[in-house]
Motif scaffolding. Sequence first.
Motif, mmCIF file in Angstrom:
data_model
loop_
_atom_site.group_PDB
_atom_site.id
_atom_site.type_symbol
_atom_site.label_atom_id
_atom_site.label_comp_id
_atom_site.label_asym_id
_atom_site.label_seq_id
_atom_site.Cartn_x
_atom_site.Cartn_y
_atom_site.Cartn_z
ATOM 1 N N LEU A 23 0.838 -1.189 0.000
ATOM 2 C CA LEU A 23 0.000 0.000 0.000
ATOM 3 C C LEU A 23 0.873 1.238 0.000
ATOM 4 O O LEU A 23 1.927 1.279 0.649
ATOM 5 C CB LEU A 23 -0.906 0.018 1.231
ATOM 6 C CG LEU A 23 -1.888 -1.140 1.371
ATOM 7 C CD1 LEU A 23 -2.609 -1.038 2.698
ATOM 8 C CD2 LEU A 23 -2.884 -1.116 0.232
ATOM 9 N N THR A 24 0.436 2.253 -0.732
ATOM 10 C CA THR A 24 1.163 3.515 -0.734
ATOM 11 C C THR A 24 0.272 4.603 -0.173
ATOM 12 O O THR A 24 -0.952 4.537 -0.276
ATOM 13 C CB THR A 24 1.595 3.904 -2.160
ATOM 14 O OG1 THR A 24 0.440 3.993 -2.976
ATOM 15 C CG2 THR A 24 2.559 2.891 -2.735
ATOM 16 N N ALA A 25 0.884 5.574 0.422
ATOM 17 C CA ALA A 25 0.145 6.692 0.999
ATOM 18 C C ALA A 25 0.788 7.992 0.525
ATOM 19 O O ALA A 25 1.984 8.056 0.251
ATOM 20 C CB ALA A 25 0.169 6.614 2.518
ATOM 21 N N PHE A 26 -0.024 9.004 0.434
ATOM 22 C CA PHE A 26 0.448 10.310 0.024
ATOM 23 C C PHE A 26 0.102 11.324 1.097
ATOM 24 O O PHE A 26 -1.009 11.336 1.618
ATOM 25 C CB PHE A 26 -0.213 10.742 -1.289
ATOM 26 C CG PHE A 26 0.112 9.840 -2.438
ATOM 27 C CD1 PHE A 26 1.285 9.999 -3.154
ATOM 28 C CD2 PHE A 26 -0.763 8.832 -2.798
ATOM 29 C CE1 PHE A 26 1.579 9.164 -4.219
ATOM 30 C CE2 PHE A 26 -0.478 7.992 -3.861
ATOM 31 C CZ PHE A 26 0.700 8.159 -4.568
ATOM 32 N N LYS A 27 1.058 12.161 1.437
ATOM 33 C CA LYS A 27 0.813 13.247 2.376
ATOM 34 C C LYS A 27 0.621 14.514 1.561
ATOM 35 O O LYS A 27 1.362 14.789 0.620
ATOM 36 C CB LYS A 27 2.000 13.441 3.317
ATOM 37 C CG LYS A 27 2.038 12.510 4.475
ATOM 38 C CD LYS A 27 3.114 12.962 5.446
ATOM 39 C CE LYS A 27 3.101 12.114 6.682
ATOM 40 N NZ LYS A 27 4.121 12.549 7.641
ATOM 41 N N THR A 28 -0.380 15.269 1.960
ATOM 42 C CA THR A 28 -0.649 16.529 1.279
ATOM 43 C C THR A 28 -0.763 17.622 2.323
ATOM 44 O O THR A 28 -1.475 17.472 3.315
ATOM 45 C CB THR A 28 -1.960 16.457 0.473
ATOM 46 O OG1 THR A 28 -1.874 15.356 -0.430
ATOM 47 C CG2 THR A 28 -2.197 17.717 -0.303
ATOM 48 N N GLU A 29 -0.079 18.690 2.109
ATOM 49 C CA GLU A 29 -0.131 19.811 3.034
ATOM 50 C C GLU A 29 -1.016 20.889 2.431
ATOM 51 O O GLU A 29 -0.907 21.195 1.239
ATOM 52 C CB GLU A 29 1.270 20.363 3.282
ATOM 53 C CG GLU A 29 1.303 21.446 4.329
ATOM 54 C CD GLU A 29 2.722 21.912 4.621
ATOM 55 O OE1 GLU A 29 2.864 23.071 5.038
ATOM 56 O OE2 GLU A 29 3.657 21.137 4.419
ATOM 57 N N ILE A 30 -1.890 21.436 3.251
ATOM 58 C CA ILE A 30 -2.739 22.522 2.768
ATOM 59 C C ILE A 30 -2.397 23.794 3.538
ATOM 60 O O ILE A 30 -1.909 23.744 4.664
ATOM 61 C CB ILE A 30 -4.243 22.195 2.927
ATOM 62 C CG1 ILE A 30 -4.597 21.950 4.386
ATOM 63 C CG2 ILE A 30 -4.619 20.996 2.085
ATOM 64 C CD1 ILE A 30 -6.084 21.835 4.639
ATOM 65 N N ALA A 31 -2.646 24.901 2.908
ATOM 66 C CA ALA A 31 -2.407 26.199 3.533
ATOM 67 C C ALA A 31 -3.670 27.042 3.348
ATOM 68 O O ALA A 31 -3.722 27.909 2.475
ATOM 69 C CB ALA A 31 -1.199 26.877 2.911
ATOM 70 N N PRO A 32 -4.702 26.780 4.163
ATOM 71 C CA PRO A 32 -5.951 27.524 3.992
ATOM 72 C C PRO A 32 -5.835 28.974 4.465
ATOM 73 O O PRO A 32 -5.027 29.294 5.342
ATOM 74 C CB PRO A 32 -6.944 26.750 4.848
ATOM 75 C CG PRO A 32 -6.122 26.071 5.873
ATOM 76 C CD PRO A 32 -4.803 25.801 5.221
#
Length: 75
Positions: free
Chosen positions: A2-11
């Motif tokens: 399984l692969t996972a992706f991290k995503t950073e948001i800047a609201p």
Amino acid sequence: MLTAFKTEIAPTKEQKEKIIRSIGIARFLYNHYIAYNKKLYKMYQRGLLDCKQKHFVSANDFDKYVNHKLKIKLP
């Protein structure tokens, strides 16, 4: 594997407020759903509900309750 992706948001400030408000509404509805089902089940245990009446509310039925009754009660 399984692969996972991290995503950073800047609201922005407005987006942060809306995210916090949405999470608060979801928490309120979840807690209300649990409390409503507990209330129905206790009524069923005490014999206040007939055998034909539901002692558990499904998510769809609760959605209808929220849109027709709770929405009017709590605008």
